[in-house]
Design a protein around this motif. Structure first.
Motif, short mmCIF file in Angstrom:
data_model
loop_
_atom_site.label_atom_id
_atom_site.label_comp_id
_atom_site.label_asym_id
_atom_site.label_seq_id
_atom_site.Cartn_x
_atom_site.Cartn_y
_atom_site.Cartn_z
N ALA A 1 0.82 -1.22 0.00
CA ALA A 1 0.00 0.00 0.00
C ALA A 1 0.85 1.26 0.00
O ALA A 1 0.47 2.28 -0.60
CB ALA A 1 -0.94 0.00 1.21
N ASP A 2 2.02 1.21 0.62
CA ASP A 2 2.88 2.40 0.68
C ASP A 2 3.54 2.70 -0.66
O ASP A 2 4.02 3.81 -0.87
CB ASP A 2 3.96 2.20 1.76
CG ASP A 2 4.78 3.46 1.98
OD1 ASP A 2 4.17 4.54 2.12
OD2 ASP A 2 6.02 3.36 2.02
N TYR A 3 3.54 1.73 -1.55
CA TYR A 3 4.21 1.90 -2.83
C TYR A 3 3.24 2.11 -4.00
O TYR A 3 3.66 2.34 -5.12
CB TYR A 3 5.10 0.68 -3.13
CG TYR A 3 6.17 0.45 -2.09
CD1 TYR A 3 7.37 1.15 -2.15
CD2 TYR A 3 5.96 -0.43 -1.04
CE1 TYR A 3 8.36 0.95 -1.20
CE2 TYR A 3 6.95 -0.64 -0.08
CZ TYR A 3 8.14 0.05 -0.16
OH TYR A 3 9.11 -0.14 0.79
N ILE A 4 1.93 2.02 -3.72
CA ILE A 4 0.93 2.18 -4.77
C ILE A 4 0.41 3.62 -4.75
O ILE A 4 -0.15 4.07 -3.75
CB ILE A 4 -0.25 1.21 -4.57
CG1 ILE A 4 0.25 -0.24 -4.58
CG2 ILE A 4 -1.30 1.41 -5.67
CD1 ILE A 4 -0.83 -1.25 -4.27
N PRO A 5 0.59 4.37 -5.81
CA PRO A 5 0.10 5.75 -5.84
C PRO A 5 -1.42 5.81 -5.95
O PRO A 5 -2.08 4.80 -6.23
CB PRO A 5 0.76 6.33 -7.09
CG PRO A 5 0.95 5.14 -7.99
CD PRO A 5 1.25 3.98 -7.08
N ALA A 6 -1.98 6.98 -5.71
CA ALA A 6 -3.42 7.17 -5.88
C ALA A 6 -3.79 6.90 -7.34
O ALA A 6 -3.08 7.29 -8.27
CB ALA A 6 -3.81 8.59 -5.48
N ILE A 7 -4.92 6.20 -7.54
CA ILE A 7 -5.36 5.83 -8.89
C ILE A 7 -6.66 6.56 -9.20
O ILE A 7 -7.67 6.38 -8.51
CB ILE A 7 -5.58 4.30 -8.99
CG1 ILE A 7 -4.28 3.57 -8.66
CG2 ILE A 7 -6.06 3.93 -10.39
CD1 ILE A 7 -4.44 2.05 -8.59
N ASP A 8 -6.63 7.41 -10.23
CA ASP A 8 -7.82 8.17 -10.62
C ASP A 8 -8.70 7.29 -11.52
O ASP A 8 -8.34 6.96 -12.65
CB ASP A 8 -7.40 9.44 -11.37
CG ASP A 8 -8.59 10.38 -11.59
OD1 ASP A 8 -9.74 9.96 -11.35
OD2 ASP A 8 -8.35 11.54 -12.00
N LEU A 9 -9.87 6.91 -11.00
CA LEU A 9 -10.80 6.07 -11.75
C LEU A 9 -11.88 6.87 -12.46
O LEU A 9 -12.83 6.32 -12.99
CB LEU A 9 -11.46 5.05 -10.80
CG LEU A 9 -10.50 4.09 -10.09
CD1 LEU A 9 -11.28 3.19 -9.15
CD2 LEU A 9 -9.70 3.26 -11.10
N GLY A 10 -11.73 8.18 -12.45
CA GLY A 10 -12.72 9.04 -13.10
C GLY A 10 -13.77 9.51 -12.11
O GLY A 10 -13.86 10.68 -11.76
#
Length: 436
Positions: A106-115
């Motif tokens: 979780a610390d290595y996954i950036p925010a993901i814009d799903l729209g």
């Protein structure tokens, strides 16, 4: 008439090593996974805040944990019935390990814009929780049933003290490991905590798969899934009903604030601890590391008192000992939130909190004691399902009050609800006849 030997602190460990092989292996696996859970779960609220979550999200995280605690034991029982105990344990172990891996990632996954929405990094902590709790889903009913089958009715509390003391030794060690790794601040040391948790989970899973003697075990037949839940609830012994009401109130109160204990130390008080050590000199512990010390103090008191309290219950009955545990659960939130910002006062308060575990073996004996021989697993599963279902919204309520009202309001209300549960138990709670 049974001879009543003195209950020393080491007696539970002596009894542990006299267990049958399958129970011994299961208990060792419990130690490994308990170490992983305790190193991570109590610190995850601070990890969530680090990843960008607010107080309400922390409350929702606690509520998800309550949902899992209510639902998973039944599904775990269904799986164990279908595939057998050994393979169920192995599957649940690997799923829990993967849950720890997701927490680390979780610390290595950036925010993901799903729209429509943005998937924040803290969302993966929720996903990880769904998997990390899998192994525990199997153990509740099996643990109760095994102890009931192997213990005399008037020695149930002491029997539970044996397994509980060994398991909670991991709870004593785990926060100390965390304190060392997050001595300066939570991150990046907490990532190494997660790595250690993954290693222990892998070792526990492999050990139980190759050492567990499934043919000698009957745990898998103790649960029959949701299809039996209505009948099981109707079959609950009458003596359990007032205990269940009181327990649900006390646990609901605790569920409102449990996830926020660490945030009181790290976010509200922001208090650490300075130690003068002979070899290392002066060491300044971060608030997160200090919280680890507090948890170890709490568990040290628990380990010192569980076996003696179980022995005392043979003279006083189970009800007074269980009532003491309920009382500590109830008053601790209000005492903590208004405590002075003094490290030694907080150490004393968490030592007091450890007394709630003193009543745990007696509490378990009071749950399973009235059950018919061979029905301990079903009674336990039904009891925990109802209690878990009632407690589900507690975390969300506590998180809402924490973020949108005041933390003090949440903690005060929790203690009020808890004391209502204590009063109900004092008035209506029944004693298990074997202890009368």
């Amino acid at each position: 008439m049974t001879t009543r030997e003195s209950a020393g602190v080491l007696d539970p460990f002596r009894q542990f090593f006299s267990m049958k092989r399958d129970v011994l292996v299961l208990s060792l696996a419990m130690f490994a996974f308990s170490l992983g859970f305790q190193m991570t779960n109590r610190f995850l609220p601070d990890y969530l805040v680090y990843l960008g979550a607010g107080g309400f999200v922390v409350g929702l995280f606690a509520t998800l944990g309550n949902v899992i605690g209510a639902v998973y034991p039944y599904y775990g029982g269904v799986v164990s019935d279908r595939v057998g105990s050994r393979y169920a344990l192995t599957v649940f172990g690997f799923l829990s390990t993967f849950g720890f891996v997701i927490w680390l990632a979780a610390d290595y996954i950036p925010a993901i814009d799903l729209g429509v929405i943005v998937l924040e990094p803290w969302a993966w902590v929720f996903v990880g929780l769904l998997l990390a709790q899998c192994w525990k889903s199997f153990g509740i009913g099996g643990h109760y049933a095994i102890v009931k089958q192997a213990t005399e009715p008037n020695r149930l509390a002491l029997g539970f003290a044996s397994t509980e003391t060994f398991r909670r030794t991991a709870f004593l060690i785990a926060p100390l490991i965390v304190a060392v790794l997050v001595v300066d601040e939570l991150m990046p040391g907490f990532l190494w905590v997660l790595v250690i948790a993954i290693v222990f989970a892998i070792l526990g899973t492999i050990a139980q798969h190759f050492l567990y003697e499934a043919e000698a075990d009957t745990v898998g037949s103790e649960f029959e899934g949701f299809g039996q839940i209505v009948d099981d609830l109707r079959a609950l012994p009458d003596a359990l009903r007032p205990l269940l009401v009181a327990d649900a109130l006390v646990r609901f109160a605790n569920g409102m604030v449990y996830a926020f204990f660490i945030l009181v130390i790290t976010q509200v008080m922001e208090i650490g601890l300075t130690l003068s050590l002979p070899v290392f000199g002066t060491v300044d512990l971060s608030p997160a590391a200090f919280f680890g010390i507090l948890l170890s103090v709490e568990m040290f008191v628990a380990l010192l008192t569980m076996a003696p309290a179980a022995k005392i219950a043979e003279y006083t009955g189970l009800k007074p000992v269980v009532g003491l545990g309920f009382f500590v659960y109830a008053v601790f939130p209000i005492v903590l939130i208004f405590a002075p910002e003094n490290a030694w006062v907080l150490i004393a308060l968490f030592a007091f909190s450890g007394l709630r575990f003193a009543g745990l073996p007696a509490h378990k004996a009071l749950i399973v004691g009235p059950a018919e021989r061979g029905a301990g697993g079903r009674v336990t599963g039904s009891y925990y399902f109802v209690r878990g279902a009632i407690v589900i919204p507690s975390g969300a309520l506590g998180g809402f009050l924490w973020e949108f009202v005041t933390p003090e309001t949440s903690f005060v209300l929790a203690s009020i609800i808890g004391m209502i549960g204590v009063a109900y138990f004092v008035i209506f709670g029944q004693e298990f006849e074997a202890y009368q």
